[in-house]
Write a protein that holds these residues in place. Structure first.
Motif, PDB file in Angstrom:
ATOM      1  N   LEU A 251     -37.098  62.292   3.288  1.00 22.52           N
ATOM      2  CA  LEU A 251     -36.787  63.717   3.197  1.00 22.52           C
ATOM      3  C   LEU A 251     -35.838  63.970   2.041  1.00 22.52           C
ATOM      4  CD1 LEU A 251     -36.143  64.164   7.036  1.00 22.52           C
ATOM      5  CD2 LEU A 251     -38.315  64.446   5.800  1.00 22.52           C
ATOM      6  N   GLY A 252     -36.345  64.522   0.949  1.00 28.73           N
ATOM      7  CA  GLY A 252     -35.541  64.782  -0.227  1.00 28.73           C
ATOM      8  C   GLY A 252     -35.059  66.218  -0.275  1.00 28.73           C
ATOM      9  N   ASN A 253     -33.733  66.416  -0.303  1.00 28.02           N
ATOM     10  CA  ASN A 253     -33.144  67.761  -0.368  1.00 28.02           C
ATOM     11  C   ASN A 253     -33.891  68.713   0.566  1.00 28.02           C
ATOM     12  OD1 ASN A 253     -32.545  66.305  -2.989  1.00 28.02           O
ATOM     13  ND2 ASN A 253     -31.221  68.096  -3.208  1.00 28.02           N
ATOM     14  N   SER A 254     -33.978  68.342   1.819  1.00 25.08           N
ATOM     15  CA  SER A 254     -34.906  69.005   2.739  1.00 25.08           C
ATOM     16  C   SER A 254     -34.257  70.092   3.588  1.00 25.08           C
ATOM     17  CB  SER A 254     -35.556  67.964   3.660  1.00 25.08           C
ATOM     18  OG  SER A 254     -36.453  67.160   2.933  1.00 25.08           O
ATOM     19  N   TRP A 255     -35.055  71.102   3.885  1.00 25.75           N
ATOM     20  CA  TRP A 255     -34.671  72.311   4.621  1.00 25.75           C
ATOM     21  C   TRP A 255     -34.867  72.079   6.127  1.00 25.75           C
ATOM     22  CZ3 TRP A 255     -32.086  76.501   3.240  1.00 25.75           C
ATOM     23  CH2 TRP A 255     -32.296  77.737   3.857  1.00 25.75           C
ATOM     24  N   ILE A 256     -34.342  70.966   6.634  1.00 30.75           N
ATOM     25  CA  ILE A 256     -34.570  70.595   8.029  1.00 30.75           C
ATOM     26  C   ILE A 256     -33.836  71.519   8.999  1.00 30.75           C
ATOM     27  CG2 ILE A 256     -34.181  68.798   9.771  1.00 30.75           C
ATOM     28  CD1 ILE A 256     -36.507  68.188   7.938  1.00 30.75           C
ATOM     29  N   SER A 257     -32.584  71.869   8.681  1.00 32.97           N
ATOM     30  CA  SER A 257     -31.805  72.755   9.549  1.00 32.97           C
ATOM     31  C   SER A 257     -31.243  73.903   8.729  1.00 32.97           C
ATOM     32  CB  SER A 257     -30.662  71.994  10.234  1.00 32.97           C
ATOM     33  OG  SER A 257     -29.894  72.871  11.038  1.00 32.97           O
ATOM     34  N   PRO A 258     -31.980  74.997   8.607  1.00 32.12           N
ATOM     35  CA  PRO A 258     -31.510  76.142   7.812  1.00 32.12           C
ATOM     36  C   PRO A 258     -30.126  76.626   8.213  1.00 32.12           C
ATOM     37  CG  PRO A 258     -33.810  76.424   8.382  1.00 32.12           C
ATOM     38  CD  PRO A 258     -33.336  75.221   9.138  1.00 32.12           C
ATOM     39  N   GLU A 259     -29.832  76.607   9.519  1.00 30.87           N
ATOM     40  CA  GLU A 259     -28.528  77.081   9.990  1.00 30.87           C
ATOM     41  C   GLU A 259     -27.399  76.269   9.373  1.00 30.87           C
ATOM     42  OE1 GLU A 259     -26.032  76.536  14.079  1.00 30.87           O
ATOM     43  OE2 GLU A 259     -28.053  77.364  14.305  1.00 30.87           O
ATOM     44  N   ASP A 260     -27.491  74.952   9.430  1.00 24.94           N
ATOM     45  CA  ASP A 260     -26.430  74.103   8.889  1.00 24.94           C
ATOM     46  C   ASP A 260     -26.291  74.268   7.384  1.00 24.94           C
ATOM     47  OD1 ASP A 260     -25.373  72.555  11.193  1.00 24.94           O
ATOM     48  OD2 ASP A 260     -27.473  71.947  11.375  1.00 24.94           O
ATOM     49  N   ILE A 261     -27.398  74.472   6.713  1.00 20.98           N
ATOM     50  CA  ILE A 261     -27.354  74.597   5.257  1.00 20.98           C
ATOM     51  C   ILE A 261     -26.706  75.912   4.836  1.00 20.98           C
ATOM     52  CG2 ILE A 261     -28.793  74.868   3.202  1.00 20.98           C
ATOM     53  CD1 ILE A 261     -30.690  72.759   4.457  1.00 20.98           C
ATOM     54  N   VAL A 262     -27.104  77.038   5.450  1.00 19.29           N
ATOM     55  CA  VAL A 262     -26.530  78.320   5.021  1.00 19.29           C
ATOM     56  C   VAL A 262     -25.052  78.425   5.385  1.00 19.29           C
ATOM     57  CG1 VAL A 262     -28.763  79.490   5.125  1.00 19.29           C
ATOM     58  CG2 VAL A 262     -27.251  79.571   7.123  1.00 19.29           C
ATOM     59  N   PHE A 263     -24.610  77.744   6.452  1.00 19.03           N
ATOM     60  CA  PHE A 263     -23.193  77.730   6.787  1.00 19.03           C
ATOM     61  C   PHE A 263     -22.382  76.950   5.762  1.00 19.03           C
ATOM     62  CE2 PHE A 263     -23.623  79.392  11.143  1.00 19.03           C
ATOM     63  CZ  PHE A 263     -22.412  80.058  11.259  1.00 19.03           C
ATOM     64  N   SER A 264     -23.035  76.095   4.992  1.00 19.09           N
ATOM     65  CA  SER A 264     -22.337  75.257   4.019  1.00 19.09           C
ATOM     66  C   SER A 264     -22.170  75.924   2.666  1.00 19.09           C
ATOM     67  CB  SER A 264     -23.093  73.935   3.834  1.00 19.09           C
ATOM     68  OG  SER A 264     -23.194  73.235   5.049  1.00 19.09           O
ATOM     69  N   TRP A 265     -23.010  76.912   2.375  1.00 21.11           N
ATOM     70  CA  TRP A 265     -23.027  77.484   1.029  1.00 21.11           C
ATOM     71  C   TRP A 265     -21.673  78.033   0.581  1.00 21.11           C
ATOM     72  CZ3 TRP A 265     -28.208  80.709   1.370  1.00 21.11           C
ATOM     73  CH2 TRP A 265     -29.292  79.830   1.243  1.00 21.11           C
ATOM     74  N   ALA A 266     -21.159  79.007   1.312  1.00 21.47           N
ATOM     75  CA  ALA A 266     -19.926  79.672   0.879  1.00 21.47           C
ATOM     76  C   ALA A 266     -18.709  78.745   0.885  1.00 21.47           C
ATOM     77  CB  ALA A 266     -19.676  80.915   1.734  1.00 21.47           C
ATOM     78  N   PRO A 267     -18.482  77.949   1.956  1.00 17.44           N
ATOM     79  CA  PRO A 267     -17.342  77.020   1.893  1.00 17.44           C
ATOM     80  C   PRO A 267     -17.422  76.047   0.723  1.00 17.44           C
ATOM     81  CG  PRO A 267     -18.111  77.241   4.153  1.00 17.44           C
ATOM     82  CD  PRO A 267     -19.120  77.943   3.286  1.00 17.44           C
ATOM     83  N   LEU A 268     -18.618  75.571   0.424  1.00 20.89           N
ATOM     84  CA  LEU A 268     -18.784  74.661  -0.712  1.00 20.89           C
ATOM     85  C   LEU A 268     -18.422  75.362  -2.010  1.00 20.89           C
ATOM     86  CD1 LEU A 268     -19.775  72.016  -2.015  1.00 20.89           C
ATOM     87  CD2 LEU A 268     -22.113  72.920  -1.907  1.00 20.89           C
ATOM     88  N   LEU A 269     -18.934  76.572  -2.203  1.00 19.65           N
ATOM     89  CA  LEU A 269     -18.655  77.315  -3.434  1.00 19.65           C
ATOM     90  C   LEU A 269     -17.177  77.696  -3.530  1.00 19.65           C
ATOM     91  CD1 LEU A 269     -21.843  79.572  -3.590  1.00 19.65           C
ATOM     92  CD2 LEU A 269     -21.307  77.610  -5.044  1.00 19.65           C
ATOM     93  N   LYS A 270     -16.551  77.977  -2.393  1.00 17.72           N
ATOM     94  CA  LYS A 270     -15.111  78.279  -2.402  1.00 17.72           C
ATOM     95  C   LYS A 270     -14.327  77.043  -2.848  1.00 17.72           C
ATOM     96  CE  LYS A 270     -11.344  80.654  -1.356  1.00 17.72           C
ATOM     97  NZ  LYS A 270     -10.309  79.642  -1.558  1.00 17.72           N
TER      98      LYS A 270
END
Length: 456
Positions: A193-212
């Motif tokens: 699984l390369g850069n995979s969209w397995i859990s959309p919830e976990d991924i979208v929760f990571s976006w803003a904290p990562l960018l911050k």
């Protein structure tokens, strides 16, 4: 006239299996084969198999077959994965130095139906769920493998990118069920699984904290983004997946606004300026369904890893279509791509962590690999869903130290890390964004060799 007719017979063959119809063709030397499988009445999947010239005959380590599933949903593996990432030729039809063909036979499929050269005769036949796509792919594998004893000797590894990860895990379970029922003559080597969209919830929760943390977003953007992510979590919990898809689209717009248009494929750059997104094909496309939305425009061009621009649409519908011979005149590469994503809106945000757990519990080898600077399927979000696995080896896996990776014999530059326990592995690829094989080809090829246990 007689010679032309004999060549025509050589290139084209027709076969029937369990009521399904297939049209196959290939090169004279047999190094390439391709064809259509009518997986359901009026629903046609296109596939293309390259046989590796590097094959090593080793009975103790059979030569593997690698099935590549593109993301989107609606991205063409036959076009994008093949000519822009891992196939034997790049978008200029020049040999690719780090083609994955060096480690395995390569099988590309335009899936789901409506993607790339695959097509439906009735628009209502496009799939609506990952499971439906897996059923179609399992039917295709039956057609390709059941009558070919040589292919049956080679383990099949399902590799995926982006949304293709959801297709990969559902296909893995579907294929395994068919194998155990005696309906599919195939050895399943593993799923990657390369850069995979397995859990959309976990991924979208990571976006803003990562960018911050990266100084790319302030507290205002963080708070608004987190609020939308909470809405998505609630909608997923309530099974309101289409609503979650709509909120996800809203969240992406907020991320773009408050990050001043970060590149979703590589967070070190502005949108359209990254090493891949700066190429014309990906420029200005800011969603995970970019592939399908791009395809619906029927116009765009791109560059391969080498840099200069390539008009992929013209390549696929010109020289490639002419070479393949069997593409119907009324079918264009990408001509039905616009159908795929809208049909799957209700499944797009559905998690597939449970399916990963099922594969692990059944003893299937599962590998996760992720590019360090990807945002759309960021490592932070991927690690979050991995920690939710119920797999009995998770605690031991998480306690392991990382093993450094290098490119070839150069031990002075770290190109990644890996960890492995029992039948689960994780690769962290440094310096790569969403398109790992194109951005870090050397270490990616070495990774493929390890995953597939290639004797070469």
């Amino acid at each position: 006239m007689g010679k032309i007719f004999l060549l025509f017979l050589f290139f084209l063959s027709f076969s029937f299996l369990h009521g399904y119809f297939a049209l196959d063709a290939g090169t004279i030397d047999g190094s390439e084969q391709w064809g259509y499988v009518e997986v359901r009445p009026k629903a046609h999947l296109f596939w293309w198999l390259y046989k590796s010239p590097n094959r090593v005959e080793d009975p103790s380590k059979p030569w593997p077959i690698l099935l590549w599933l593109q993301g989107g949903p609606g991205g063409s593996g036959v076009g994008l994965g093949n000519f822009l990432e891992i196939g034997p030729l790049d978008g200029h039809l020049k040999p690719r130095n780090y083609t994955w063909l060096k480690k395995a036979h390569l099988l590309f499929v335009d899936s789901p139906v409506g993607t790339g050269f695959s097509y439906v005769e009735d628009e209502s036949l496009v799939v609506k769920t990952d499971e439906d796509a897996a059923t179609d792919l399992t039917t295709l594998l039956k057609m390709i493998f059941n009558g070919n004893e040589n292919l049956q000797k080679s383990p099949l590894y399902i590799f995926a990118e982006s949304y293709g990860g959801k297709f990969a895990v559902t296909l893995g379970l579907s294929a395994l069920k068919a194998i155990q029922a005696g309906q599919l003559k195939l050895q399943l080597g593993g799923v990657a699984l390369g850069n995979s969209w397995i859990s959309p919830e976990d991924i979208v929760f990571s976006w803003a904290p990562l960018l911050k943390d990266l100084s790319r977003m302030n507290n205002n953007g963080l708070n608004i983004s987190n609020s939308l992510a909470l809405n998505i979590k609630q909608q997923i919990a309530e099974g309101k997946y289409e609503n979650a898809t709509s909120t996800w689209e809203e969240l992406e717009s907020v991320i773009a606004k408050y990050s001043h248009n970060v590149d979703f494929y590589n967070f070190l750059f502005d949108d359209g300026n990254g090493p891949i997104s700066a190429t014309k094909q990906f420029k200005g496309l800011a969603r995970i369904d970019r592939y399908s939305r791009y395809l619906s425009t029927k116009k765009s061009s791109t560059a391969g890893a080498g840099g200069s621009d390539v008009d992929l649409y013209s390549l696929m519908n010109g020289p490639i279509k002419k070479k393949l011979r069997i593409i119907p005149e009324n079918v264009t590469w990408g001509g039905q791509g616009y159908l795929v994503f809208p049909a799957m809106r209700g499944d797009f945000m559905k998690p597939r962590i449970k399916e990963v757990d099922e594969l692990l519990a059944k003893g299937v080898n599962v590998t996760v690999y992720n590019g360090q600077v990807d945002l759309i399927c960021c490592t932070k979000g991927v690690e979050a869903w991995v920690q939710k696995l119920k797999w009995d080896g998770l605690e031991e896996f998480l306690s392991l130290d990382h093993t450094p990776l290098y490119c070839g014999t150069d031990k002075t530059t770290t190109t990644g890390f890996s960890s492995s326990y029992k039948n689960f592995s994780f690769y962290w690829i440094l310096g790569a964004g969403h398109f790992v094989p194109a951005e870090q080809p050397c270490v990616s090829l070495q990774m493929v060799g390890s995953i597939t246990r290639s004797p070469n």
